[in-house]
Design a protein around this motif. Sequence first.
Motif: not given
Length: 322
Positions: A59, A62, A317, A320-321
């Motif tokens: 994460r 990216t 971030q 993606m989390s």
Amino acid sequence: MKLISVFLAACILGVAQSTTLSPAMTVRGGIFGKAPVISAPIEEGPLQLFINTVKESKRHLTAAGVARCISIFAMFPVDTIKTRLQMGQQNAFAMNSLYKGVGGSLVGQVPYGVLTFGSYEIYKKTLLEKLPNVKPAFVYALAAICGDVTGSGWLCPSEVVKQQTQAGMYSSTGDAVRGIFSKKGFAGFYQGYLGGLARDVPFRVAQLVSFEVTKNFYLRTKGKNVADGEKVNLSPVESAICGAMAGSLSAAITSPLDRIKTLLMTDSAAYGGTVVSCISKIWKDEGIAGLCQGMVPRVVYIAPSVAIFFIAYEQVQQRMSD
């Protein structure tokens, strides 16, 4: 390059534990949060350690790559003007060729951003676990230094190519690569390396520490107004404000080092080839004003660039989390 960054981080710091996030970790915003809960150490070979580190860091890596690409492309014309001013060119504000060298810059800067910021997250997490009694600000600074050194070996060649192209010494990135290699060989791509490191390490420490402190303070203040257990994130505007504040401070205090790096990378022989000799020549020929030349365009370039970076970094971030 993502694999290289996490591999270096794993080797240097010995990250040999797997981590799981505590359910109590309710404040999220990328690089702020409570220390993760550490499971019992597991015996694992280098390959398994490497694979686990890659998975845990995907994460951050990216987000760093995407954010770096967006911020560089958006602000590249200002960076070109800054380089021209630092070299004392008369046509610094000419509107032609403002994007000359952007391709080479992206090739160097995007992997560098991944290496620096991706490994920074790994260094920071591990250092917080290993040094629980040390003030977080010192841990952030140490992690920033380690992260920047990790990425510096990749960055220097692209910076030499980019700045010589921006200065009009070559017509394209390809011509610059061929010309530098034919004149000085492989070592030509690392002229000004120490000057770049002397600029980047203080810049990264000031940038990341000030961003961490500013963001953490803001999130704690904001968290007082939400219900217990509710997640608190930075909005795009809040990320931009924190990033711009961190970037402006960092850019201003490292501006003299940035000019030294530019001169060593574009005309190393004329300035003695070392940081000390370059400072001496600037001071002798131009005085204190010479060290500050290009400060305004550097701040104008860095502040929005950092704001754009952290907006993209935090948003990638967080998504993606989720």
